[in-house]
Design a protein around this motif. Structure first.
Motif, short mmCIF file in Angstrom:
data_model
loop_
_atom_site.label_atom_id
_atom_site.label_comp_id
_atom_site.label_asym_id
_atom_site.label_seq_id
_atom_site.Cartn_x
_atom_site.Cartn_y
_atom_site.Cartn_z
N ALA A 1 0.84 -1.21 0.00
CA ALA A 1 0.00 0.00 0.00
C ALA A 1 0.87 1.26 0.00
N VAL A 2 1.94 1.23 0.81
CA VAL A 2 2.87 2.37 0.87
C VAL A 2 3.56 2.57 -0.47
N ILE A 3 3.97 1.48 -1.10
CA ILE A 3 4.63 1.56 -2.42
C ILE A 3 3.71 2.24 -3.43
N LEU A 4 2.46 1.82 -3.47
CA LEU A 4 1.50 2.37 -4.42
C LEU A 4 1.27 3.86 -4.18
N VAL A 5 1.11 4.24 -2.92
CA VAL A 5 0.89 5.66 -2.59
C VAL A 5 2.13 6.48 -2.93
N ALA A 6 3.32 5.99 -2.56
CA ALA A 6 4.56 6.70 -2.83
C ALA A 6 4.80 6.84 -4.33
N TYR A 7 4.52 5.77 -5.07
CA TYR A 7 4.69 5.81 -6.53
C TYR A 7 3.78 6.87 -7.15
N PHE A 8 2.54 6.91 -6.70
CA PHE A 8 1.59 7.88 -7.23
C PHE A 8 2.04 9.31 -6.92
N LEU A 9 2.45 9.55 -5.67
CA LEU A 9 2.85 10.90 -5.26
C LEU A 9 4.08 11.39 -6.01
N ILE A 10 5.06 10.50 -6.21
CA ILE A 10 6.31 10.90 -6.85
C ILE A 10 6.22 10.93 -8.37
N GLU A 11 5.52 9.97 -8.93
CA GLU A 11 5.50 9.84 -10.39
C GLU A 11 4.29 10.48 -11.06
N ARG A 12 3.24 10.79 -10.29
CA ARG A 12 2.00 11.21 -10.94
C ARG A 12 1.41 12.51 -10.38
N THR A 13 2.16 13.26 -9.60
CA THR A 13 1.63 14.51 -9.05
C THR A 13 2.60 15.67 -9.33
N PRO A 14 2.11 16.90 -9.33
CA PRO A 14 2.98 18.07 -9.52
C PRO A 14 4.08 18.14 -8.47
#
Length: 330
Positions: free
Chosen positions: A180-193
């Motif tokens: 769950a942490v990996i998915l959230v971290a990936y989204f925040l780093i790779e998919r957000t401003p």
């Protein structure tokens, strides 16, 4: 597809190395390494290490470092454990859930405060991250020792210990949290401003500031994110050990740096991938677990890990140098 492979070939190579390493360890320890029991045991340890490594990697992406990562994790866990023990009445079952929730909220609150302290001095004051986190490392550790008097805080709710020691079938709860942490971290780093600004600050902080991005806010969020990751890891460690102590996880700081660099994150900032760090964590865990099963001395494991890290850094250096030469000729 071919372009994607070329762009991310370092990550594909790392993943291939992991597969080969698993095959080698399976051959060296037949019937022992490639078992559900061993992978389950690896899962309990890898989760807390991996979450700390993700917290470290995001800081290093900006060209900084967080030497106080584990110390903030344990300070938060100690304060949260102290609160839980004070509220715990010795019972069992669902009645303990409010106590556990309060304890976890306290852990995360202390973690955020630790992140704000680091972020303030790095982002607002402008002190070098190495010096800031070296100072807060000592400060957080001193606070932990003062609270615990050098001993461990135990007597936690029994239901709380299931977080770090329980499993859903053969899958540890800690691994589910890790995913769950990996998915959230990936989204925040790779998919957000914010994630884009993290890379930009690491590449060139001054140019990023002139482009209109609030670099101070970006860095502040980076250190808060790192501290939150530390808080989650602190909860998992405390739950697994059924106690909180200042020196738990003391070796994880340098291991987190090793996993980050091995995963392809430049120590100078500006590049890196969360998934690369995750694969690197798995590689280091496989080496540690495999050597332990085979019976190789722990010190040898550290030597091998160090050699792999030096080798990766050397390859990255020469690759970067060759790339600069080719660009200059063009």
């Amino acid at each position: 597809m071919i372009q994607h492979i070329k762009k991310n070939r370092a990550q594909y190579f790392l993943f291939l190395f992991l597969i080969i390493l698993i095959a080698v360890m399976s051959a060296l320890a037949p019937g022992k390494f490639l078992t559900v029991r061993n992978f389950k045991n690896m899962g309990f340890q890898m989760a807390e290490f991996g979450i700390l490594a993700i917290g470290m990697s995001v800081v290093i992406m900006t060209g900084g470092i967080n030497l106080s990562l584990v110390n903030s994790a344990m300070l938060a866990a100690i304060v949260g454990s102290f609160v839980m023990r004070a509220l715990y009445n010795g019972g069992e079952g669902m009645a303990d859930i409010p106590v556990i929730i309060i304890g976890i909220v306290v852990v995360m609150a202390v973690s955020v405060v630790c992140g704000l302290i680091n972020g303030y001095f790095v982002a607002a004051v402008g002190v070098v991250p190495l010096l800031v986190t070296l100072g807060t490392q000592t400060m957080f550790n001193g606070a932990s020792l003062n609270i615990t008097k050098g001993s461990a805080i135990s007597g936690l709710p029994k239901l709380f210990t299931r977080i770090g020691a329980g499993s859903l079938g053969d899958i540890p709860y800690t691994m589910l949290i890790y995913v769950a942490v990996i998915l959230v971290a990936y989204f925040l780093i790779e998919r957000t401003p914010w994630g884009v600004s993290v890379y930009m600050v690491g590449g060139n902080e001054k140019a990023t500031r002139f482009s209109g991005i609030n670099t101070k806010a970006t860095l502040m969020k980076v250190y808060i994110f790192s501290a939150v990751m530390a808080g989650i890891a602190g909860i998992l460690m405390t739950s697994r050990y059924n106690s909180a102590r200042a020196d738990y996880g003391s070796s994880y700081t340098m291991q987190a740096v090793a996993a980050t660099v091995l995963g392809g994150t430049s120590i100078n900032g500006g590049s890196g991938h969360v998934l690369g760090t995750v694969v690197a964590v798995a590689i280091l865990q496989v080496i540690s677990s495999g050597f332990n099963i085979i019976g190789i001395n722990r010190n040898i494991t550290d030597i091998v890990t160090g050699l792999i890290l030096v080798g990766v850094l050397s390859i990255n250096y020469f690759t970067s140098r060759d790339r600069v030469k080719k660009a200059a000729k063009a």
